[in-house]
Scaffold this active site. Structure first.
Site, PDB file in Angstrom:
ATOM      1  CB  CYS A 157      18.439   6.793  58.980  1.00  0.00           C
ATOM      2  SG  CYS A 157      18.030   7.424  60.607  1.00  0.00           S
ATOM      3  CB  CYS A 158      23.004   3.690  59.557  1.00  0.00           C
ATOM      4  SG  CYS A 158      23.675   4.021  57.928  1.00  0.00           S
ATOM      5  CG  MET A 159      26.835   6.185  61.809  1.00  0.00           C
ATOM      6  SD  MET A 159      26.544   7.104  63.324  1.00  0.00           S
ATOM      7  CE  MET A 159      27.907   8.231  63.254  1.00  0.00           C
TER       8      MET A 159
END
Length: 86
Positions: free
Chosen positions: A30-32
């Site tokens: 995942c990222c932001m």
């Protein structure tokens, strides 16, 4: 989307089903705001099912990679999905 731990577990299960189940998932990161999934078969993704489970959208359906837009609650959701795929 703001999730409690119980909500994250339920959403993770629904999203996992919408991407073709645990056997279709190769990796989860995942990222932001996005859940990044590497899948065996990206064509198995049910975008309607993902939206019903709380996703804001689905992007980047290329080369087996799918980005699911979640929002700031992406990390707890990713953790719950990882537990289900283990």
């Amino acid at each position: 989307m703001l999730l409690s731990e119980n909500d994250a577990a339920g959403c993770a299960a629904a999203m996992l089903a919408a991407v073709g189940g645990r056997d279709n998932v190769l990796s989860i990161t995942c990222c932001m705001t996005r859940l990044r999934l590497r899948l065996r078969d990206a064509a198995a993704v049910n975008e309607t099912g993902l939206r019903a489970a709380g996703a804001a959208g689905v992007l980047c359906r290329t080369d087996g990679e799918v980005h699911v837009v979640i929002g700031p609650a992406v990390r707890p959701l990713a953790r719950e999905m990882e537990k289900l795929v283990e």
